[in-house]
Motif scaffolding. Sequence first.
Motif, PDB file in Angstrom:
ATOM      1  N   GLY A 132       4.730 -13.273  40.563  1.00 20.83           N
ATOM      2  CA  GLY A 132       6.104 -13.736  40.630  1.00 20.83           C
ATOM      3  C   GLY A 132       7.087 -12.776  39.979  1.00 20.83           C
ATOM      4  N   SER A 133       6.602 -11.609  39.553  1.00 17.11           N
ATOM      5  CA  SER A 133       7.505 -10.637  38.938  1.00 17.11           C
ATOM      6  C   SER A 133       7.516  -9.373  39.797  1.00 17.11           C
ATOM      7  CB  SER A 133       7.077 -10.343  37.502  1.00 17.11           C
ATOM      8  OG  SER A 133       5.781  -9.794  37.471  1.00 17.11           O
ATOM      9  N   TYR A 134       7.196  -8.247  39.204  1.00 11.53           N
ATOM     10  CA  TYR A 134       7.255  -6.975  39.918  1.00 11.53           C
ATOM     11  C   TYR A 134       5.883  -6.579  40.449  1.00 11.53           C
ATOM     12  CZ  TYR A 134      11.894  -6.674  38.037  1.00 11.53           C
ATOM     13  OH  TYR A 134      13.195  -6.943  37.734  1.00 11.53           O
ATOM     14  N   ASP A 135       5.876  -5.997  41.652  1.00 10.42           N
ATOM     15  CA  ASP A 135       4.627  -5.595  42.283  1.00 10.42           C
ATOM     16  C   ASP A 135       4.770  -4.176  42.818  1.00 10.42           C
ATOM     17  OD1 ASP A 135       2.043  -5.792  43.225  1.00 10.42           O
ATOM     18  OD2 ASP A 135       2.648  -6.664  45.131  1.00 10.42           O
ATOM     19  N   GLY A 136       4.684  -3.205  41.921  1.00 15.08           N
ATOM     20  CA  GLY A 136       4.774  -1.816  42.329  1.00 15.08           C
ATOM     21  C   GLY A 136       6.198  -1.320  42.447  1.00 15.08           C
ATOM     22  N   GLU A 137       7.073  -1.688  41.523  1.00 17.38           N
ATOM     23  CA  GLU A 137       8.470  -1.258  41.514  1.00 17.38           C
ATOM     24  C   GLU A 137       8.577   0.127  40.891  1.00 17.38           C
ATOM     25  OE1 GLU A 137      12.774  -2.054  41.593  1.00 17.38           O
ATOM     26  OE2 GLU A 137      11.186  -3.399  42.224  1.00 17.38           O
ATOM     27  N   TRP A 138       9.178   1.090  41.613  1.00 16.92           N
ATOM     28  CA  TRP A 138       9.360   2.437  41.070  1.00 16.92           C
ATOM     29  C   TRP A 138      10.371   2.364  39.942  1.00 16.92           C
ATOM     30  CZ3 TRP A 138      13.209   6.144  40.451  1.00 16.92           C
ATOM     31  CH2 TRP A 138      12.770   7.438  40.201  1.00 16.92           C
ATOM     32  N   THR A 139      10.083   3.034  38.795  1.00 15.33           N
ATOM     33  CA  THR A 139      10.997   2.985  37.654  1.00 15.33           C
ATOM     34  C   THR A 139      11.647   4.334  37.371  1.00 15.33           C
ATOM     35  OG1 THR A 139       9.131   3.294  36.137  1.00 15.33           O
ATOM     36  CG2 THR A 139       9.862   1.034  36.537  1.00 15.33           C
ATOM     37  N   ALA A 140      10.865   5.409  37.316  1.00 12.95           N
ATOM     38  CA  ALA A 140      11.435   6.741  37.031  1.00 12.95           C
ATOM     39  C   ALA A 140      10.361   7.798  37.209  1.00 12.95           C
ATOM     40  CB  ALA A 140      11.990   6.788  35.616  1.00 12.95           C
ATOM     41  N   ARG A 141      10.794   9.069  37.230  1.00  9.25           N
ATOM     42  CA  ARG A 141       9.835  10.185  37.313  1.00  9.25           C
ATOM     43  C   ARG A 141       9.213  10.486  35.957  1.00  9.25           C
ATOM     44  NH1 ARG A 141       9.381  13.063  41.822  1.00  9.25           N
ATOM     45  NH2 ARG A 141      11.008  12.904  43.371  1.00  9.25           N
ATOM     46  N   ALA A 142      10.016  10.463  34.902  1.00  2.00           N
ATOM     47  CA  ALA A 142       9.543  10.810  33.567  1.00  2.00           C
ATOM     48  C   ALA A 142       9.048   9.559  32.827  1.00  2.00           C
ATOM     49  CB  ALA A 142      10.659  11.466  32.770  1.00  2.00           C
ATOM     50  N   LYS A 143       8.043   9.743  31.994  1.00  2.00           N
ATOM     51  CA  LYS A 143       7.410   8.631  31.283  1.00  2.00           C
ATOM     52  C   LYS A 143       8.391   7.896  30.363  1.00  2.00           C
ATOM     53  CE  LYS A 143       3.449   7.877  28.234  1.00  2.00           C
ATOM     54  NZ  LYS A 143       2.353   8.584  27.561  1.00  2.00           N
ATOM     55  N   THR A 144       9.159   8.619  29.560  1.00  3.28           N
ATOM     56  CA  THR A 144      10.086   7.985  28.614  1.00  3.28           C
ATOM     57  C   THR A 144      11.137   7.161  29.342  1.00  3.28           C
ATOM     58  OG1 THR A 144       9.732   9.825  27.091  1.00  3.28           O
ATOM     59  CG2 THR A 144      11.638   8.418  26.675  1.00  3.28           C
ATOM     60  N   ALA A 145      11.718   7.724  30.387  1.00  2.00           N
ATOM     61  CA  ALA A 145      12.719   6.996  31.172  1.00  2.00           C
ATOM     62  C   ALA A 145      12.088   5.790  31.866  1.00  2.00           C
ATOM     63  CB  ALA A 145      13.360   7.921  32.199  1.00  2.00           C
ATOM     64  N   ALA A 146      10.842   5.933  32.332  1.00  2.00           N
ATOM     65  CA  ALA A 146      10.153   4.831  33.002  1.00  2.00           C
ATOM     66  C   ALA A 146       9.886   3.687  32.031  1.00  2.00           C
ATOM     67  CB  ALA A 146       8.835   5.322  33.605  1.00  2.00           C
ATOM     68  N   MET A 147       9.497   4.001  30.786  1.00  2.00           N
ATOM     69  CA  MET A 147       9.254   2.947  29.800  1.00  2.00           C
ATOM     70  C   MET A 147      10.544   2.193  29.485  1.00  2.00           C
ATOM     71  SD  MET A 147       6.479   5.006  27.407  1.00  2.00           S
ATOM     72  CE  MET A 147       7.092   4.349  25.927  1.00  2.00           C
ATOM     73  N   ALA A 148      11.646   2.912  29.346  1.00  2.00           N
ATOM     74  CA  ALA A 148      12.933   2.259  29.078  1.00  2.00           C
ATOM     75  C   ALA A 148      13.346   1.371  30.250  1.00  2.00           C
ATOM     76  CB  ALA A 148      14.001   3.313  28.791  1.00  2.00           C
ATOM     77  N   GLU A 149      13.209   1.872  31.478  1.00  3.76           N
ATOM     78  CA  GLU A 149      13.568   1.091  32.662  1.00  3.76           C
ATOM     79  C   GLU A 149      12.650  -0.117  32.823  1.00  3.76           C
ATOM     80  OE1 GLU A 149      15.472  -0.059  36.300  1.00  3.76           O
ATOM     81  OE2 GLU A 149      16.074   0.952  34.462  1.00  3.76           O
ATOM     82  N   ALA A 150      11.355   0.066  32.576  1.00  8.90           N
ATOM     83  CA  ALA A 150      10.409  -1.056  32.673  1.00  8.90           C
ATOM     84  C   ALA A 150      10.756  -2.138  31.653  1.00  8.90           C
ATOM     85  CB  ALA A 150       8.979  -0.562  32.462  1.00  8.90           C
TER      86      ALA A 150
END
Length: 166
Positions: A132-150
């Motif tokens: 019921g939440s996210y199923d493979g949502e792209w967040t970012a290319r870089a790990k740090t930015a992806a963690m913040a977006e997630a």
Amino acid sequence: MNDRSVGVEIDATAKWLEERDMVGAARLLRRVARQRDEAVRQLGLRPSSPGHEVGGDEYTAPRDLDAAAEAAMLRTDVARLQALAERAGWVPDPDAKRLWRWRDGWWELSYRRRNPKDGYHDTGWYLWGPPGSYDGEWTARAKTAAMAEANRLITDHRAATGEGDR
């Protein structure tokens, strides 16, 4: 191993941990659940509603103040354990390109290369969450930015489902 004595949800979480080579965490979870259930049995408490199983959190009719204090202490311990797991943040998997996080359910952040056949249209980090939440949502290319977006997406999801108020 299906350990019904600790409850279905706890057993499912423990199996999930074991599948990801987190055997120590699974043992700890099962041990705490067994201790809680044993204390509830010794105190003579029963579930507050017919749908609750012994592994539930709410009980009624404690026999005396000591029993009520013990039940409150157990609830506090479980809440503290959940808070510590949530505060741990993103924990790396043995696989270097995968991170896990607990926030009212398990969340996965994994690095995937572009492969439109598998649904990965961009190279980068993708977020998966509880049903019921996210199923493979792209967040970012870089790990740090992806963690913040997630973290932002998880917070938004929890607010939308009312889980952020707990």
